[in-house]
Design a protein around this motif. Sequence first.
Motif, short mmCIF file in Angstrom:
data_model
loop_
_atom_site.label_atom_id
_atom_site.label_comp_id
_atom_site.label_asym_id
_atom_site.label_seq_id
_atom_site.Cartn_x
_atom_site.Cartn_y
_atom_site.Cartn_z
N ARG A 1 38.06 46.83 44.33
CA ARG A 1 36.98 45.85 44.54
C ARG A 1 36.86 44.96 43.31
O ARG A 1 36.81 43.73 43.42
N ALA A 2 36.85 45.59 42.11
CA ALA A 2 36.71 44.82 40.88
C ALA A 2 37.88 43.86 40.72
O ALA A 2 37.69 42.69 40.36
N GLU A 3 39.09 44.35 41.03
CA GLU A 3 40.28 43.51 40.90
C GLU A 3 40.20 42.32 41.85
O GLU A 3 40.48 41.17 41.47
N LEU A 4 39.78 42.58 43.10
CA LEU A 4 39.70 41.51 44.09
C LEU A 4 38.66 40.47 43.69
O LEU A 4 38.89 39.26 43.82
N VAL A 5 37.50 40.94 43.22
CA VAL A 5 36.44 40.01 42.81
C VAL A 5 36.97 39.10 41.71
O VAL A 5 36.74 37.88 41.71
N GLU A 6 37.74 39.68 40.80
CA GLU A 6 38.29 38.89 39.70
C GLU A 6 39.35 37.91 40.19
O GLU A 6 39.33 36.73 39.85
#
Lengths: 302, 540
Positions: free
Chosen positions: A113-118
């Motif tokens: 999730r964090a990677e995608l948001v970034e």
Amino acid sequence: MTAAISVTKLVKTFGPTRALDELDLSVRTGEVHGFLGPNGAGKSTTIRVLLGLLRRDSGEVSVLGADPWRDAVSLHRRLAYVPGDVNLWPNLSGGEAIDLFGALRGGLDPGRRAELVERFELDPTKKCRAYSKGNRQKVALVAAFASDVELYVLDEPTAGLDPLMDSVFRSYVQEAREAGRTVLLSSHILGEVEALCDRISIIREGRIVESGTLGELRHLTRTTVSVRTERPVTGLDGLPGVHDVRNGDDTTRFEIEPGRFDAVLRHLAGFGVLDLTSTPPSLEELFLRFYGGDAPAEAEAK
Amino acid sequence: MSSFTGTARLARLALRRDRVQLPVWVFGLGGVLAATAASVSGAYTTDAERAAYAVTAANPAAMAFNGPVLGTDLGSITMTETFTVLAVFVALMSTMAVVRHTRQNEETGRAELVGSAIVGRHAPLTAALITVAGANAALAVLVGLLLNANGLSPAGSWGIGLALGLVGVVFAGVAAVAAQLSGTSRGANGLAAAGLGLAFLLRAVGDSLGEQAPGGVTTDSAFFSWLSPIGWGHQLKPFTETNWWVLGLLAVLAGLLVALAYALTAHRDLGAGMLPDRAGPATAPRGLLRPLGLAWRLQRGAVLGWSVAMVVLGVTFGALGEEIDEMLENNPQLAEVFRQFGTDGTPADMYFGMVLGLMAIAAAGYTVQALLRMRAEESSGVLEPLLATAVSRPRWMLGHILIATAGTVLLLVLLGSGAGLSYGLIVGDVPGQVVSLAGAALAQAPGPLALAGAVVAVIGLLPGRAVALAWGALVVCVLLGQVGLLLELPQPVLDISPFTHLPPVPAAEVAVTPILSLLAAGLLLTAAGVAAFRRRDLTM
Ligand SMILES: Nc1ncnc2c1ncn2[C@@H]1O[C@H](COP(=O)(O)OP(=O)(O)OP(=O)(O)O)[C@@H](O)[C@H]1O
Ligand SMILES: [Mg+2]
């Protein structure tokens, strides 16, 4: 190969409108399947039936081996959906909406999730009412790709994305394919379809008019041929499968249906061929033909 | 291009969108008024009957809901019996229409589409106000004609009509301001409704505390009534004193509100409210991640707003309870009437029985609003991706139904407790009164809960008409409660309203049969609605 989605003779009516008219669709496990067709052809309606949001009038529908109307809840744990028009709760933040969809689907991977948001450059603290159309779409895409599911159902997911975000999106679709996931991708963007899809189904007026790989579809449509000869070409019009013959000084152009080359080439040989180019239809031409009702099946029947 | 360019075109568009809705409001309200006026002239034919009416109507409970007694002529009786409830409905018609044609258009993006055409920045608000003013003018004319045709004096008939129309225009102004302040149509409607509630409450207090005019049967409202535009309508006293200048007060207030709204439009962007959006959390709290948690998040603002309103109403009506005893000491005739009515209750019990019964219908406004949130979620499209997750349709519905039900019960308990607190302070028994009045309010809960079942049923069975049908059902309940007895409607008609079946606790014993039957009806209808929703298409 097994079928992730298999639809036979699906009918869906809205009052007098017959939105889906005995539609057949087959999506193989592990492929990225492009779902194309003109506006109002029935793409979103098909997808909503596949998700159990609409009830079919008749026909057989199986998604990941389950009946989407009867087994909606257990099926939805195994798939992620991005609607064509992403509507979100105005007073929730984007991050809250992502977590909500993820949790209700059965949990999402916080690292991913964090990677995608970034990667999608999304500000998850903004209230959903403050997001632009493209950013609302990113919220739905992040929520979908952060879930570990077998099937992604994406209805025009890139309609509001800028080219940079579009390429991020493509890389995640590729990644899903490499991981063996199935993707059903409805789209109007032909470049995207060409870059991503293993196979394509084209829908028009509630029916699938053609289905296959891009190569197979190309094969189904007319090729433009331009030939330079020593003597002016005559008698082409009479040959089966030849259309739109235009004679120039020493160059003749015409269109030819697939599977008709043999007789035409033999005929041309009699005029002293100096040069010959054959151009397959561009993607645009290809789809305009399928969309516009000039489908090859009908052309051949004439 | 002036800032008003395009107003006429937008007004035509608004009229077209409302071509059914506004006429239904105008003719519906006109019809109710005409029917009531006719039954008043049928019921009070002799001087003695009219004098007796004045005596019974001049009690704090009745005056809190109806307004002051203005005279013993038919016109004044009609005014007292109809003006307050009609003014509230006219105000609702006006605020909802203004919000629909301003803030709601911005919210859905329609305004942007229109705004990019040749339209000045003040045109949308102006068009909305013209449309609503037109509807109110039509209502004023209709009321004047109908009452005059019913035999009331022309001055009085037109006075009531104009007062109602101007109250509508004042609240159009209130909604115009609310639509600038709030960023959502839900918020704007809430603000406008709060304004209406305040106007109702101020005059309820003022009229309740009113003193008998020297030597007559009429009541002079206390100072608070003069703080409310609805109160001004009563003070017009159209059939006795005819204080035309009161209409001027309404016009000036309307003008000030509209001017304020225009000043506010100049200070904000299209689509934005006056208050900036704050950032939210980057991740969701655990409590949100269930259908019930989401429903609570979406509904908690409404629960809070209604809770405040119910406490204020309860405390106010509780404080007025003391008046009733005083009144009866000075008015043996009224005491006799109360005894005839009464079972074994004291006058204060009678008062609270009546007030709590009527306030339960008001609380049902929350119940309907909370349940229709489901329909709003569906038609705005946010439900579609939600139901594509592993949430079943019944589970999603139950979250909202649970909150609507618990919220309704909470509101009634707050209402009764508020009344018990203030009345208990006066009579020196806070714990006793809080328990007894909270219990009495709770005994009214089956009314709103039965209606809740009907709302869930229409959401399941008739999604396209659910909003109109649900609010329509509540309006019918209000009208049957307010004017049903006066119209001498047959009992089967009165029985349509679930509220008719509940005895006025604490003046009467709690009756188990109607409570259980209403709860069972509510439960059955809810089950039918959920089952129907499970079997139908999602409808945008
Ligand atoms: N709820 C509905 N009620 C009535 N008709 C509907 C409804 N939903 C879809 N239709 C009709 O069904 C047909 C198919 O619509 P659908 O939304 O599936 O098209 P689409 O292929 O997704 O088009 P687009 O490319 O514009 O998204 C259209 O003619 C549409 O008007
Ligand atoms: Mg679509």
